[in-house]
Enzyme design. Structure first.
Site, short mmCIF file in Angstrom:
data_model
loop_
_atom_site.label_atom_id
_atom_site.label_comp_id
_atom_site.label_asym_id
_atom_site.label_seq_id
_atom_site.Cartn_x
_atom_site.Cartn_y
_atom_site.Cartn_z
N HIS A 323 -57.28 9.77 -5.52
CA HIS A 323 -58.21 9.02 -6.35
C HIS A 323 -59.01 7.99 -5.56
O HIS A 323 -60.12 7.64 -5.96
CB HIS A 323 -57.46 8.31 -7.49
N GLY A 324 -58.48 7.50 -4.47
CA GLY A 324 -59.25 6.52 -3.73
C GLY A 324 -58.48 5.90 -2.58
O GLY A 324 -57.26 5.98 -2.51
#
Length: 474
Positions: A323-324
């Site tokens: 996701h990041g």
């Protein structure tokens, strides 16, 4: 280009008008050009990176297929995996690893200043690299014969409804629809329009209008009581669901207008009665991707219970990092992995099982206490997902759990209740039997009233001022 923009409101009708008058080959050529234009609208310079991924994986898939030894097949498959992971590491994670290493050295007493890269994160890179890489892995496993045409593979990767924020599609599901002549059915147009309207309501009316209330919890945390923070914890869960499920609904709806079906990506996840069921209903395309290409290769459930729990944890950890480039996502993924392990241990101890198939929601079989418990767990963990860093997440959780101070503004709290109700009402309309029957069987004027009212709500909420989709950053 984003779905909730004036540019897209002009782009889509033009593309559809051309699509409906062209022959099959013309349709595909136009779709590829339109998809590249859609992506280039954001930043044309990253078309080269997208093209590089396509070229490497197309030729790697054919090399895998033609190889006569297992060793050669594996070598070409690893070329695809390494190239895709390298692209992700350079553009998405390089600065994260450098900064984390510098902080680690500083804790040991070494003051260092390591160089970082001034790189822009290419939009959709996590989605299209996973799609393209999975294609080569499927060929390596003997589950797929590579398409002979670079054009078809390019359209598979670039097809604009899914390009920048999913769903993460598999070749057996999408490629045949792209390579065979399509006949658009009236029910596809009907269902597509319904999905688009529902998606915009989720995004513009629910997610975007809740965003300021959630933002207050992080910008004015010191002035809020624990009651305020608890309410906003639940509101962010509704916001992120509306935002991402809304995108998926619009993507699926737009694709139906072209006669192409995309996978269901959400199926009433907040009505799940255990955490395992939740992850089978939330971001289904990513969850299934992680299962097939991370969890199973790690050993899945084939190597004993402890190893099964560990594999679940590692899979969710990787899912969090996907996701990041932030420790908040790693911790978020790790906590979800722990909760999944706890539930699986409970199933092992009690001898119970949970269904592996996603069934339509039947309200009469829902246990409210179980649903609220699972919803609360996911909402709690999502505090970390929303926080800019671990220290703010810890501050939020600590203050919320101190139970000091109540609700500072009862009116504000009551004001947001309709958004929560609307979110669950849309789930009912979209996923339950009566909702499907209404869309399929109701008279034209009844559908026009319902979806016309929903679209009017989108316009009233300010579609032209809508915020970017949260998952665009991934």
């Amino acid at each position: 280009m984003i779905f909730n923009s004036l540019a897209f409101a002009i782009f889509l009708p033009v593309v559809l008008a051309l699509y409906y008058i062209l022959s099959f080959k013309g349709q595909n050529r136009m779709l590829l050009v339109a998809s590249l234009f859609f992506y280039a609208w954001w930043d044309w310079r990253f078309l080269g990176l997208l093209a590089l991924t396509i070229l490497i994986d197309f030729y790697a898939s054919h090399a895998v297929y033609r190889a006569t030894t297992h060793k050669a097949k594996k070598r070409w498959m690893l070329l695809s995996v390494i190239s895709n992971v390298t692209v992700l590491v350079i553009f998405k994670y390089s600065n994260f690893f450098v900064k984390s290493f510098a902080i680690f050295l500083s804790k040991l007493g070494f003051a260092v200043h390591l160089p970082t890269l001034a790189l822009v994160l290419p939009i959709g890179i996590s989605f299209y690299t996973f799609m393209s890489m999975a294609y080569v892995i499927d060929v390596y496993r003997g589950q797929l014969k590579p398409t002979p045409h670079l054009f078809d593979f390019s359209l598979f990767v670039c097809y604009f409804p899914h390009l920048v924020a999913g769903p993460i599609l598999r070749a057996p599901q999408l490629l045949p629809q792209l390579t065979q002549e399509r006949r658009i059915k009236l029910e596809q147009i009907r269902d597509g329009i319904a999905l688009i309207v529902i998606g915009y309501v989720r995004k513009v009316v629910i997610a975007d209008l809740l965003a300021p209330f959630v933002g207050e919890a992080f910008s004015r945390m010191d002035s809020m009581g624990s009651g305020d923070l608890i309410i906003r914890m639940y509101l962010f869960a509704i916001q992120v669901y509306g935002d991402f499920a809304g995108y998926s609904d619009i993507a699926r709806g737009v694709s139906k207008l072209f006669g192409i079906e995309l996978n269901l990506n959400f199926a009433t996840p907040y009505l799940s009665q255990n955490i395992t069921e939740h992850w089978r209903r939330w971001h289904i395309s990513l969850s299934s991707w992680l299962r097939d290409y991370v969890y199973i290769p790690l050993g899945g459930s084939r190597k004993g219970k402890i190893r099964t729990y560990l594999n679940n944890f590692l899979t969710m950890l990787i899912g969090g990092l996907w996701h990041g480039a932030n420790w908040t996502y790693v911790v978020w993924g790790g906590l979800n992995g722990i909760f999944l392990g706890i539930h699986k241990a409970y199933l092992d101890i009690t001898g119970k099982t949970t269904s592996r198939t996603i069934q339509p929601t039947k309200w009469k079989f829902i246990t409210p206490i179980k649903v609220l418990f699972v919803f609360s767990i996911t909402a709690f963990v999502d505090i970390i997902f929303r926080s800019p860093n671990i220290s703010i997440a810890w501050k939020y959780v600590s203050k919320m759990c101190s139970f000091k101070g109540g609700i500072s503004n009862i009116g504000t709290s009551v004001y947001v209740i309709p958004f929560v109700v609307l979110s669950f009402a849309l789930d009912s309309l979209q996923y339950t039997g009566w909702g499907a029957r209404f869309v399929a069987q109701a008279s034209l004027w009844k559908r026009a009233i319902v979806f016309g009212a929903l679209f009017t709500a989108v316009l009233a909420a300010g579609a032209d001022n809508s915020q970017p989709f949260i998952y665009y950053q991934f």
